[in-house]
Write an enzyme that holds these catalytic residues in place. Structure first.
Site, PDB file in Angstrom:
ATOM      1  N   LYS A 160       0.828  -1.332   0.004  1.00  0.00           N
ATOM      2  CA  LYS A 160      -0.059  -0.112   0.104  1.00  0.00           C
ATOM      3  C   LYS A 160       0.869   1.207   0.230  1.00  0.00           C
ATOM      4  O   LYS A 160       1.307   1.791   0.947  1.00  0.00           O
ATOM      5  CB  LYS A 160      -0.919   0.033   1.232  1.00  0.00           C
ATOM      6  CG  LYS A 160      -2.273   0.830   0.969  1.00  0.00           C
ATOM      7  CD  LYS A 160      -3.106   0.340   2.008  1.00  0.00           C
ATOM      8  CE  LYS A 160      -4.269   1.504   2.390  1.00  0.00           C
ATOM      9  NZ  LYS A 160      -4.941   1.874   1.124  1.00  0.00           N
TER      10      LYS A 160
HETATM   11  N1  PPE Z   1      -7.875  -1.638  -2.977  1.00  0.00           N
HETATM   12  C1  PPE Z   1      -7.071  -0.342  -2.950  1.00  0.00           C
HETATM   13  C2  PPE Z   1      -6.434   0.224  -4.104  1.00  0.00           C
HETATM   14  C3  PPE Z   1      -7.202   0.210  -1.657  1.00  0.00           C
HETATM   15  O1  PPE Z   1      -6.768   1.654  -1.575  1.00  0.00           O
HETATM   16  C4  PPE Z   1      -8.030  -0.174  -0.642  1.00  0.00           C
HETATM   17  C5  PPE Z   1      -8.125   0.410   0.730  1.00  0.00           C
HETATM   18  C6  PPE Z   1      -8.649  -1.399  -0.957  1.00  0.00           C
HETATM   19  C7  PPE Z   1      -8.479  -2.065  -2.142  1.00  0.00           C
HETATM   20  C8  PPE Z   1      -9.659  -2.171   0.269  1.00  0.00           C
HETATM   21  O2  PPE Z   1      -8.423  -2.579   1.194  1.00  0.00           O
HETATM   22  P1  PPE Z   1      -9.133  -2.777   2.770  1.00  0.00           P
HETATM   23  O3  PPE Z   1      -9.396  -1.461   3.518  1.00  0.00           O
HETATM   24  O4  PPE Z   1      -7.946  -3.542   3.251  1.00  0.00           O
HETATM   25  O5  PPE Z   1     -10.299  -3.397   2.647  1.00  0.00           O
HETATM   26  N2  PPE Z   1      -8.386   2.039   0.580  1.00  0.00           N
HETATM   27  C9  PPE Z   1      -8.238   2.635   1.569  1.00  0.00           C
HETATM   28  C10 PPE Z   1      -8.674   4.189   1.257  1.00  0.00           C
HETATM   29  C11 PPE Z   1      -7.506   4.885   0.739  1.00  0.00           C
HETATM   30  C12 PPE Z   1      -7.679   6.508   0.480  1.00  0.00           C
HETATM   31  O6  PPE Z   1      -7.129   7.070   1.395  1.00  0.00           O
HETATM   32  O7  PPE Z   1      -8.512   7.023  -0.205  1.00  0.00           O
HETATM   33  C13 PPE Z   1      -9.230   2.506   2.713  1.00  0.00           C
HETATM   34  O8  PPE Z   1     -10.538   2.031   2.354  1.00  0.00           O
HETATM   35  O9  PPE Z   1      -8.920   2.602   3.951  1.00  0.00           O
END
Ligand code: PPE
Length: 314
Positions: A160
């Protein structure tokens, strides 16, 4: 987009500092070259106080992102976890979004980040539904982006890294400029990957599917939670690649992420999805809400309680 309202404190390199003092120098290396890794975590209100959802898994992913980028984190997993808990407690608000970030600091310029010290900060702010409160029921209008999603040969999507979000930002701006809410990105062989900040799920003939990690996505923790919930609910699930046209022919589609929660997709490229009803999406959304708010016994192990000595404001 949400205006960030200042809270009380931010954790920086081992201590809580007043919000307004959590600043960096303009020659911060990570700012120039995108060499920063981060996380997005939520603390939610439960009947027994605030609780952070899947903290250990988020910190583990943070550590893995650091490994991929040869970043030596100057704090242990336990120290980072404790810092998140302390930060939420200190700010006194149960429902916050928590943003740990590690980046190459000021000192040397030039492309080699190993000469710069690694700085670590954790901030928290109040962040409502990422794709709009009303869209949690109504669903968003998505478009397939003309931008190809980054892949492991160039920018590893499983880390990330801040730099990944330049690709996300291009797609997001393209979608909003065209009057859509959110883009969906395809990989270099034309298969669906994810949204700019969320994973994508499809429901067809009663089977829930989501692209595998090998499609080039961030392995979402919400995604992983949905897989577990779907199993527990007795719903059919598979990890499988799907193409652009399989978006159009889905019965239901939804985005899933920490910030976005579970948000239905009601339209892709001007084509309405399914019948406009989202029974499976809503069912998963409900169970996920139960999980994050401590209302489901089966998922209490996903919660890290935040001790609060004073009454907290919602
Ligand atoms: N794909 C991407 C590219 C991504 O950035 C996130 C989180 C996810 C999938 C989902 O991952 P998870 O949160 O572990 O289920 N994206 C973050 C937001 C980014 C932003 O600042 O805007 C988040 O959901 O926290």
């Amino acid at each position: 987009m949400v205006q960030v309202r200042p809270l009380k404190s931010i954790w920086m390199n081992g201590r809580l500092v007043p919000w307004a003092e959590a600043n960096v120098h303009v020659l911060t290396h990570g700012l120039h070259y995108g060499y920063a890794i981060f996380e997005g975590i939520r603390s939610n209100a439960t009947d027994s106080g605030p609780a952070i959802f899947r903290l250990r898994d988020h910190i583990d992913r943070f550590i893995n992102s650091a490994k991929i980028y040869r970043m030596g984190l100057p704090f242990s997993r336990e120290e980072l976890e404790r810092a998140c808990v302390d930060l939420v407690a200190d700010n006194g608000i149960p429902e916050v979004y928590i943003r740990p970030i590690a980046y190459s600091g000021a000192g040397e310029m030039g492309l080699d980040p190993t000469k710069c010290g690694i700085q670590v900060a954790i901030a928290a702010w109040v962040w409502g539904a990422y794709l709009g409160e009303e869209n949690l029921t109504r669903g968003v209008r998505a478009m397939v982006s003309s931008w190809t999603r980054i892949d492991s040969r160039s920018l590893p999507p499983q880390a990330k890294c801040a730099a990944n979000y330049a690709n996300s930002g291009l797609a997001k701006m393209e979608a909003t400029a065209a009057g859509y809410d959110e883009p969906i990105l395809l990989n270099s062989v034309g298969m669906v990957t994810e949204g700019p900040g969320e994973n994508v799920f499809r429901v067809k003939n009663g089977v829930i599917s989501t692209p595998p990690a090998s499609s080039g996505i961030l392995r979402g923790i919400t995604r992983d939670s949905i897989v577990r919930i779907a199993k527990d609910e007795g719903l059919a699930f598979e990890r499988s690649d799907f193409s652009r046209e399989e978006l159009f022919t889905a019965d239901e589609l939804f985005f899933a992420g920490t910030a976005a929660g579970i948000t239905p997709i009601r339209e892709v490229d001007g084509r309405p999805i399914g019948t406009g009803k989202y029974p499976t999406t809503y069912r998963l959304q409900q169970r996920y809400q139960d999980a994050i708010h401590g209302r489901a016994a089966a998922y209490l192990h996903w919660l890290t309680p935040v001790p609060t000595s004073r009454p907290v404001r919602a």
